[in-house]
Design a protein around this motif. Structure first.
Motif, PDB file in Angstrom:
ATOM      1  N   UNK A 225     -53.673 -90.097  53.066  1.00 21.14           N
ATOM      2  CA  UNK A 225     -54.100 -89.850  54.435  1.00 21.14           C
ATOM      3  C   UNK A 225     -52.922 -89.791  55.393  1.00 21.14           C
ATOM      4  N   UNK A 226     -51.742 -90.183  54.933  1.00 18.03           N
ATOM      5  CA  UNK A 226     -50.646 -90.266  55.879  1.00 18.03           C
ATOM      6  C   UNK A 226     -49.555 -89.275  55.523  1.00 18.03           C
ATOM      7  N   UNK A 227     -48.704 -89.063  56.507  1.00 17.66           N
ATOM      8  CA  UNK A 227     -47.605 -88.141  56.328  1.00 17.66           C
ATOM      9  C   UNK A 227     -46.367 -88.951  55.973  1.00 17.66           C
ATOM     10  N   UNK A 228     -45.889 -88.825  54.729  1.00 16.81           N
ATOM     11  CA  UNK A 228     -44.667 -89.532  54.355  1.00 16.81           C
ATOM     12  C   UNK A 228     -44.092 -88.872  53.100  1.00 16.81           C
TER      13      UNK A 228
ATOM     14  N   UNK B 186     -41.483 -79.707  59.696  1.00 19.62           N
ATOM     15  CA  UNK B 186     -41.768 -81.150  59.777  1.00 19.62           C
ATOM     16  C   UNK B 186     -41.110 -81.792  60.971  1.00 19.62           C
ATOM     17  N   UNK B 187     -40.106 -81.165  61.529  1.00 23.01           N
ATOM     18  CA  UNK B 187     -39.397 -81.809  62.625  1.00 23.01           C
ATOM     19  C   UNK B 187     -39.984 -81.417  63.984  1.00 23.01           C
ATOM     20  N   UNK B 188     -40.794 -80.329  64.014  1.00 21.17           N
ATOM     21  CA  UNK B 188     -41.276 -79.838  65.313  1.00 21.17           C
ATOM     22  C   UNK B 188     -42.151 -80.851  66.068  1.00 21.17           C
ATOM     23  N   UNK B 189     -43.049 -81.578  65.406  1.00 14.28           N
ATOM     24  CA  UNK B 189     -43.859 -82.524  66.196  1.00 14.28           C
ATOM     25  C   UNK B 189     -43.018 -83.598  66.885  1.00 14.28           C
TER      26      UNK B 189
ATOM     27  N   UNK C 144     -48.593 -86.219  63.772  1.00 16.63           N
ATOM     28  CA  UNK C 144     -48.178 -85.267  62.756  1.00 16.63           C
ATOM     29  C   UNK C 144     -49.397 -84.606  62.097  1.00 16.63           C
ATOM     30  N   UNK C 145     -50.589 -84.934  62.605  1.00 20.01           N
ATOM     31  CA  UNK C 145     -51.759 -84.299  61.984  1.00 20.01           C
ATOM     32  C   UNK C 145     -51.922 -82.856  62.430  1.00 20.01           C
ATOM     33  N   UNK C 146     -51.120 -82.464  63.468  1.00 18.04           N
ATOM     34  CA  UNK C 146     -51.185 -81.049  63.855  1.00 18.04           C
ATOM     35  C   UNK C 146     -50.329 -80.194  62.938  1.00 18.04           C
TER      36      UNK C 146
ATOM     37  N   UNK D 274     -54.835 -76.945  68.581  1.00 18.00           N
ATOM     38  CA  UNK D 274     -53.410 -76.676  68.578  1.00 18.00           C
ATOM     39  C   UNK D 274     -52.807 -77.142  67.263  1.00 18.00           C
ATOM     40  N   UNK D 275     -51.893 -76.354  66.676  1.00 17.16           N
ATOM     41  CA  UNK D 275     -51.309 -76.747  65.400  1.00 17.16           C
ATOM     42  C   UNK D 275     -49.960 -76.089  65.219  1.00 17.16           C
ATOM     43  N   UNK D 276     -49.245 -76.609  64.201  1.00 12.51           N
ATOM     44  CA  UNK D 276     -48.035 -75.934  63.719  1.00 12.51           C
ATOM     45  C   UNK D 276     -48.328 -75.544  62.287  1.00 12.51           C
ATOM     46  N   UNK D 277     -48.307 -74.247  61.993  1.00 11.75           N
ATOM     47  CA  UNK D 277     -48.673 -73.787  60.651  1.00 11.75           C
ATOM     48  C   UNK D 277     -47.519 -72.983  60.063  1.00 11.75           C
TER      49      UNK D 277
END
Lengths: 630, 351
Positions: B92-95, B195-198, B207-209, B229-232
């Motif tokens: 569930x997490x970003x790592x 990965x660095x944009x948020x 970071x869920x976007x 809104x997102x970064x894809x």
């Protein structure tokens, strides 16, 4: 020689020489017959030359002499290389005549060369017949209606002119399918024959042709498609057909849908009103229109268009101008103008306000949706947390024990899970191995089947090629059979072939015999050489031996003398035998020469020459006397 | 007692490619929904036609992060008929660092023993205890992998050096919660960049976007459109034609940023933006400042703007901003526009 004569006589008969049945060899040809046949040949070979020559010898000697010379000249012009002169015709001998006639007959032009050039095929025969019929019909001259004879009705009357009308025909299917009984009954009892199915007889041929061509081309196309794509898809023909049908249906649906969409969404008056049928059909062919991507456009651009149309509608609201006086009209117009402008500005401001409102609403809407989402997520997370916390609260009273118990439970369950995993692995591993093994087998079978497919394809090709060949050969055969039947029944061709085959076998036999004789001769010669050698050596030895003793003994000297004499006599004998053989050979040669000379009929010719010479002298003297007299 | 972070791991799965050329999902614990399974199979480089081999890729789908480690099987090994395999860990997490390390350990275990059971044991120990013995003298401890480190692992300086002043476009888009689409043919570059944009909106730490690895399939597009809104990140160059998917399009190989027509009005930039841009560039070009310090500088500036905005809101009733109150301040139009949209993004706008 007789067969050669027969062939020559036959050829001469063909060109028109009157040869009676009794003369069956060149020997019996009279001078008149010779002249006639030669002249006829020359006429066929070269009509220009031949027209000047008479076919029979005139009675007068000098005239005959002249004709003979002309004939000889003509033959040399044609190309005869042998010795030829007036004597060949007047005082003929067999070998010369034979060679001359053979040369002339060979020179006769062959008419049979044409037939072999034509292409074979019974369709060609049919086409030739059709072209001949059409040529004949075209050759008939056109006459006005009043003058027409029944001959012209077939081609020139009004009733024979029809345009190509086609009507659908209903034919019973002759494929191997089983039909319902009712269908069969219908086809047998009720279905009309095709001549009755049409509204007019004139369409009959056209309809039948059309039906037949459609069926034929459909069958050919299906064959082509099946052989190229159908076999590769490894389906049965029915499956392949059904799949193709569904595919085409789907494609048509998609195209109709995509073509219908643009006209419904461009409600702002973009000119798609008449979606052209041709455009629609073009889109069916599969070309994608990349400029059809519909961008929704922002609300702003929408309002732009909106304002634009509003403007036009505002402007086109006509206020009818009533013509009173010029000044009044001007004033009124100006009033109207100002009021319209006010209206216009009001509308503009209204519109911009609406736009701003919309923008604002959009933004607040986004904010609200955002917040909503966040809150929902937070809610779900909190729910999960609550569940966990509830459970922990339940366990709180007896913390230590419960902790231990929990840990034990956790460990137990993890052990259990691992146990289950091991058991599952025991089941899974063989299954996966089996799957992989079967996949391998499948792929090898695929290879096999594709190889077999390619073999099938090549076989198909071979089959089609062989059927083509067979068809062609059959047609050729048919055509040749018909030609053979049409050819005149002559014996000469069969005789030619017979004679040639006989000659060939004779020559073979003779060759064998000659080789045998040569072998024998060689053997004999070898033996003779051997024996002569032996003889010489023996004599030499004996001679020496006896001579040595002859010096001493008298009887030996006598025997030596006898030996010498014996040797001498034997030598003479041998010599005589050899001479006899040579003389016999010479006799044979001379006999042959005598026969040839006899055949030349020289004596008879000489007598005739002498007679003719006397006749010519008489004619000369007669002519001289005539001239003297006046 | 296991720390709450371990509940973040959802499942582990195993994908194998065998000598027949088939790629199969052979094993997973606990279960994985078939939709997610399809997506994971498509993300795994073993199913893709090209011969590219990516050791580690990660992405997000339906609020689940997935981390795929792929290994080529070298002979000799206990695994026969397998040429490559991938281990998929969902969480569930970003790592990325944490799960990359975990993935490596699990892969080594699988190769060594040839059976997923051992791998599962390791997974369960991680799940229950947060710790796992690894083959190379040491152990994998979850606590070592702090999430902040993951957030700061990317290099903001690289981004600034590649785009210069245009970084402000990215900053604005992120602040206003717009849709950014990044394209690069290579997935590793894409992952590194996105990965660095948020981090540019550090105050949200959201970071869920981020959806760093997306394919143009219907399932994923539906999932993408759920967020406003997102970064894809896309490797497919076709995405540049899909103007319905983005407000800002970043073409990484050519270093070009384009704003789409519909977003131009909202993304209008003025003096305020120029100032911020200058700040970013100055901070990044300073070789003595590290990446995290650059991010910190930017976040300070962002907080300043936000404090101003909140102050503005307090003056109005309901402590929500309205357009009229903004107009009273007579900001330059671009700044006013920006503040208006920012207020909406920060839940400060009056409805």
């Amino acid at each position: 020689m007789e067969e050669v004569d027969k062939i020559l006589i036959h050829a001469l008969k063909q060109i028109g020489t009157e040869v009676s049945e009794e003369t069956d060899s060149i020997k019996r040809f009279t001078s008149e017959l010779i002249v006639e046949s030669v002249v006829k040949c020359i006429r066929v070979i070269d009509p220009g030359l031949g027209s000047a020559l008479p076919t029979s010898l005139p009675p007068g000697m000098s005239a005959r002499f002249r004709v003979g010379m002309m004939l000889a000249q003509a033959c040399q012009d044609i190309g005869y290389k042998g010795e030829i002169g007036y004597q060949t015709f007047l005082y003929s001998n067999e070998p010369e005549i034979r060679s001359l006639l053979m040369f002339l007959v060979e020179k006769l032009p062959r008419e049979s060369a044409e037939a072999s050039d034509q292409p074979t095929g019974k369709s060609v025969v049919l086409q030739r017949a059709i072209s001949a019929a059409i040529k004949a019909q075209l050759a008939v001259p056109w006459l006005p209606p009043n003058c027409r004879l029944p001959l012209h009705y077939a081609t020139q009357s009004q009733e024979t002119l029809h345009s190509f009308h086609v009507q659908p025909l209903s034919l019973p299917q002759s494929s191997g399918k089983e039909h319902l009984k009712e269908v069969k009954d219908y086809q047998r009892d009720i279905l009309l024959p095709i001549t009755a199915q049409l509204s007019s007889r004139t369409c009959l041929v056209a309809s039948v042709l059309e039906q037949h061509t459609a069926e034929l081309s459909a069958a050919q196309e299906w064959d082509n498609e099946w052989n190229s794509q159908g076999l590769l898809s490894r389906l049965t023909p029915q499956e392949y057909r059904s799949r193709k049908l569904t595919r085409l249906h789907k494609r048509i649906e998609d195209q109709l849908r995509s073509a219908a969409l643009p006209s419904s969404e461009s409600a702002f008056g973009v000119s798609h009103a008449t979606s052209d049928l041709s455009e629609l059909l073009q889109s069916f062919s599969g070309s994608t229109h990349s400029d059809h991507i519909l961008t929704k456009g922002s609300h702003f651009t929408h309002t732009q268009k909106f304002t634009f149309t509003q403007d036009t509608t505002a402007v086109t609201n006509p206020i009818p101008t009533v013509r009173q006086s010029e000044g009044d009209a001007l004033l009124r117009q100006q009033e109207e103008l100002t009021s319209l402008q006010q209206q216009f500005q009001q509308l503009c401001s209204h519109v911009s306000q609406l736009a701003a409102d919309m923008k604002h609403t959009n933004v607040t809407n986004a904010q609200v949706m955002d917040e909503l989402k966040k809150r929902e997520q937070a809610n779900s997370e909190k729910e999960e947390k609550i569940l966990v916390k509830k459970k922990t609260i339940d366990l709180l009273p007896d913390t230590d024990n419960n902790l231990l118990k929990l840990q034990a439970v956790v460990e137990a369950s993890s052990k259990r899970v691992i146990n289950l995993a091991t058991q599952w692995e025991k089941h899974r591993a063989p299954l996966i191995d089996e799957h992989r093994r079967l996949k391998e087998i499948c792929s090898t079978q695929d290879l096999e089947s594709s190889r077999k497919l390619s073999e099938i394809k090549s076989l198909h090709d071979k089959i089609s090629v062989s059927t083509e060949e067979a068809k062609r050969k059959e047609e050729m055969h048919k055509q040749l059979v018909t030609e053979l039947e049409n050819l005149p029944q002559d014996a000469s061709r069969a005789e030619y072939t017979q004679r040639i085959l006989e000659i060939v076998s004779n020559i073979k036999k003779q060759k064998e015999e000659i080789t045998k004789i040569l072998c024998d001769t060689k053997e004999l010669q070898k033996e003779i050489n051997n024996l002569t050698g032996k003889l010489d050596r023996t004599f030499a030895v004996t001679d020496e031996l006896v001579f040595k003793d002859a010096k001493k003994d008298e009887s030996v000297r006598k025997s030596y003398k006898y030996l010498a004499a014996l040797h001498e006599n034997c030598n003479q004998l041998i010599q005589t035998i050899e001479d006899t053989g040579t003389i016999l050979r010479e006799i044979r040669d001379l006999e042959e020469q005598i026969e040839v000379e006899n055949g030349k009929k020289t004596v008879a010719n000489l007598e005739r020459i002498l007679d003719d010479y006397k006749a010519i002298r008489q004619e000369n003297s007669a002519l001289a006397a005539k001239i003297r007299d006046g | 007692m296991a720390s709450p972070e371990t509940q973040l791991i959802s499942s582990v799965g195993l994908i194998e490619k065998d000598v027949n050329g088939d790629t199969l999902w052979v094993w997973c614990y606990p279960s994985v929904s078939s939709e997610l399974r399809q997506v994971l199979l498509s993300k795994c480089c073993l199913t893709q036609e090209g011969k590219d081999f990516h050791t580690f890729v990660f992405g997000q789908f339906c609020r689940t992060w997935y981390y795929i480690t792929t290994v080529e099987v070298q002979e000799p090994t206990a695994l026969n008929k397998v040429t490559h395999f991938s281990i998929v860990v969902t969480a569930k997490d970003f790592n990325p660092e944490k799960y990359a390390a975990l993935g490596r350990i699990l892969c080594r275990m699988y190769i060594k023993h040839g059976s997923p059971v051992k791998m599962m044991e390791a997974y369960i120990t991680v799940l229950t205890k947060g710790v796992c013995q690894s083959d190379e003298n040491g152990s994998f401890v979850i606590k070592d992998y702090d999430v902040r480190k993951a957030y700061l692992a990317g290099s903001i300086k690289d981004v600034v050096s590649q785009f210069g002043m245009e970084t402000i476009i990215l900053y604005t888009a992120l602040m206003l919660k717009k849709r950014i689409v990044v394209h690069h043919p290579r997935i590793e570059v894409l992952l590194e960049f996105t990965r660095v944009l948020p981090a540019l909106t550090w105050h949200r730490k959201d970071w869920s976007i981020l959806h760093p690895y997306v394919h143009l399939t219907e399932v994923e597009e539906v999932d993408l459109k759920k967020s406003s809104g997102y970064i894809a990140g896309f490797t497919d160059p076709e995405v540049s034609n899909r103007s319905d998917l983005f407000d800002v399009f970043v073409n990484l190989p050519e270093s070009v940023i384009t704003i789409s027509q519909n977003a131009k009005e909202a993304m209008a930039m003025g003096k305020l933006h120029k100032d911020i841009g200058q700040l970013i560039i100055q901070s990044a070009e300073d070789s003595e400042r590290s990446d995290s310090q650059v991010i910190k500088d930017l976040s300070v500036k962002t907080r300043e703007i936000l404090t101003n905005l909140v102050a503005l809101a307090d003056e109005c009733e309901d402590s929500k901003i309205t357009l009229e109150s903004l107009k009273k301040r007579h900001f330059p139009p671009a700044t006013e526009n920006f503040l208006f949209h920012l207020a909406a993004a920060e839940q400060l706008l009056q409805i």
